[in-house]
Design an enzyme around this catalytic site. Structure first.
Site, short mmCIF file in Angstrom:
data_model
loop_
_atom_site.label_atom_id
_atom_site.label_comp_id
_atom_site.label_asym_id
_atom_site.label_seq_id
_atom_site.Cartn_x
_atom_site.Cartn_y
_atom_site.Cartn_z
N ARG A 147 41.42 24.77 45.05
CA ARG A 147 40.87 25.37 46.25
C ARG A 147 39.48 25.90 45.92
NH1 ARG A 147 42.48 31.03 49.22
NH2 ARG A 147 40.77 31.72 47.92
N TYR A 159 34.76 36.25 52.01
CA TYR A 159 36.15 36.06 51.62
C TYR A 159 36.28 34.98 50.56
CZ TYR A 159 40.78 34.19 51.40
OH TYR A 159 41.97 33.73 50.90
N ASP A 210 40.17 27.43 52.22
CA ASP A 210 40.82 28.45 53.04
C ASP A 210 39.81 29.05 54.01
OD1 ASP A 210 42.39 30.40 54.15
OD2 ASP A 210 42.72 31.52 52.29
N HIS A 212 40.82 31.30 56.37
CA HIS A 212 41.32 32.66 56.49
C HIS A 212 41.22 33.20 57.92
CE1 HIS A 212 42.55 36.45 54.32
NE2 HIS A 212 43.18 35.49 53.66
N GLU A 236 43.01 25.40 55.35
CA GLU A 236 44.09 26.36 55.53
C GLU A 236 43.69 27.45 56.52
OE1 GLU A 236 45.84 29.94 52.69
OE2 GLU A 236 45.02 28.14 51.77
N GLU A 262 51.08 31.42 55.75
CA GLU A 262 51.36 32.42 54.72
C GLU A 262 51.71 33.78 55.30
OE1 GLU A 262 47.26 34.38 53.09
OE2 GLU A 262 47.54 32.27 52.61
N ARG A 283 53.02 26.81 55.03
CA ARG A 283 52.71 27.59 53.83
C ARG A 283 53.57 28.84 53.68
NH1 ARG A 283 48.49 29.74 52.26
NH2 ARG A 283 48.94 29.04 50.16
N GLU A 339 50.67 26.73 45.70
CA GLU A 339 49.54 27.56 45.26
C GLU A 339 49.92 28.28 43.98
OE1 GLU A 339 46.52 30.89 47.18
OE2 GLU A 339 48.52 30.66 48.03
N TRP A 402 40.03 39.42 58.88
CA TRP A 402 39.71 39.36 57.45
C TRP A 402 40.41 38.17 56.84
CZ3 TRP A 402 42.47 39.36 52.91
CH2 TRP A 402 41.67 39.29 51.75
#
Length: 402
Positions: A147, A159, A210, A212, A236, A262, A283, A339, A402
């Site tokens: 990643r 991030y 990612d 996020h 992601e 996630e 995930r 991951e 975030w």
């Protein structure tokens, strides 16, 4: 085989972890992870005040009944606190059952579907050149999938840019740190990173990224479209998934694979995304989704729609979750990738484990149970330290994801 005691262990070997240890009258114990990054003590209270008293005297062999008792019986069901508490009990009971059976957990689940588990690591840098070099270091370590995240010019504390090469822990202060975000700058900059990575390393390594939850659906579609030439393994969390239908818009505009989940807690969080084939990877992970019992249901449901697993595995999950997840991964017929953010040496010392890394893959090992233990004496030397995840604001001060 009755449960005689259950206790919660909080330790901070570099970051906070919450562990549940369940003991039985047969002398066999099991451990489970209940860590909720930045809100650890909420789960501690839930376990100590509401769950642990209800465990004493219960039959440790009745894993399914216990799961239903803690989920259906709570009335106030679902949510990250409740499901992590359930997950800790579930992991510990599967650990006990596999130890009694004298089997590694993956054998008790039905046996291995593969020989090893493909994992991806995290490479990041303050700028594109630093990230390109970081990806090279992961390739040199044997990783087949990486990643990649990079700092963005003009964006404060972007991030994914960690404070070290291997260990990334964003929970950095007792109260949330404020970071900034600029979507146009990100959308212009991120594709340049993957231009540079493919130019340097070709199409051998799998590349992941990612987002996020930072983009609107149409912005995510634009990113996915711009990354198509780079044949990404996935992007992601492209947009917040509370509105599952939002992924339909992304899907209409790009063939870049999509991964999400996630922060999901139950199969209901992912049902529409899976059955409408709006994602390629789910995930959800053992600790977030109420343990192995529930995650198996999610994997079986996903398999009907050719959606594969890609379990979250950042360092906000303890080695207990990593061990349990790897046994699940070795079993799951529709496994995709795992991951793997490496824990620090001090964390590994507190949680001795049987799993190991080799040639871009992990194997959970053949120890009975899930193969992870806790050194309580060493854990006690690392007391809890309050730490919160950051927050993000747009440049005009608007709160953002975030």
């Amino acid at each position: 085989m009755r449960i005689t005691s259950a206790r919660v262990i909080v330790t901070c070997p570099g970051r906070n972890f919450v562990t549940l240890k369940i003991e039985t009258d047969g002398g066999v114990y099991g451990i489970g992870d209940a860590t909720l990054n930045g809100r650890e003590m909420a789960v501690v209270a839930y376990l100590q005040d509401h769950v642990v008293p209800a465990l004493i005297g219960k039959d440790a062999r009745r894993i399914e009944d216990m799961w239903q008792f803690l989920y259906r019986g709570a009335y106030w069901r679902r949510g990250p606190v409740t499901m992590r508490a359930i997950a800790a009990v579930d992991m510990a009971l599967w650990d006990i059952k596999a130890k009694v059976a004298r089997m590694p957990l993956y054998d008790l689940l039905g046996g291995a579907s593969r020989e090893r588990v493909l994992v991806y690591g995290h490479a990041n840098g303050g700028d594109i050149d630093e990230t390109v070099e970081a990806v090279g270091r992961y390739i040199d370590m044997g990783y087949k999938a990486i990643r990649a995240q990079t700092g963005i010019p003009g964006v404060k504390l972007a991030y994914g840019v960690g404070r070290g090469d291997l260990h990334y822990e964003p929970a950095d202060a007792a109260l949330p740190t404020e970071t900034s975000w600029n979507t146009p700058a990100y959308l212009d900059h991120a594709p340049k990173l993957f231009d540079a990575l493919r130019d340097r390393y070709g199409f051998g390594p799998h590349l992941l990224h990612d987002v996020h939850h930072r983009l609107t659906p149409i912005e995510a579609a634009r990113l996915g479209k711009s990354l198509e030439p780079h044949r990404m393994f996935w992007i992601e969390d492209a947009t917040p998934a509370e509105n599952q239908e939002a992924f339909r818009l992304i899907r209409q505009h790009t063939v870049t694979p999509l991964a999400v989940g996630e922060i999901f807690n139950t199969i209901w969080d992912a049902r529409d995304l899976i059955q409408n084939q709006l994602i390629d990877y789910i995930r959800m992970t053992v600790v977030g989704a109420g343990g192995i019992t529930h995650l198996r249901r999610i994997a079986d449901f996903a398999a009907m729609y050719q959606v594969r697993t890609g379990c979250h595995g950042a360092t906000d999950l303890s080695p207990v979750t990593m061990g349990a997840a790897l046994h699940f991964d070795l079993w799951a017929p529709n496994f995709g990738i795992q991951e793997y953010m490496r824990h620090s040496d001090e964390t590994d010392a507190v949680f001795p484990h049987a799993y190991w890394f080799e040639d871009g893959h992990l194997h959970p090992g053949d120890a009975h149970g899930h193969g992870v233990d806790i050194d309580e004496e060493l854990a006690a030397k690392h007391p809890y330290r309050p730490a919160s995840l950051p927050v993000a604001r747009l440049e005009d001060g608007t709160m953002w994801n975030w």
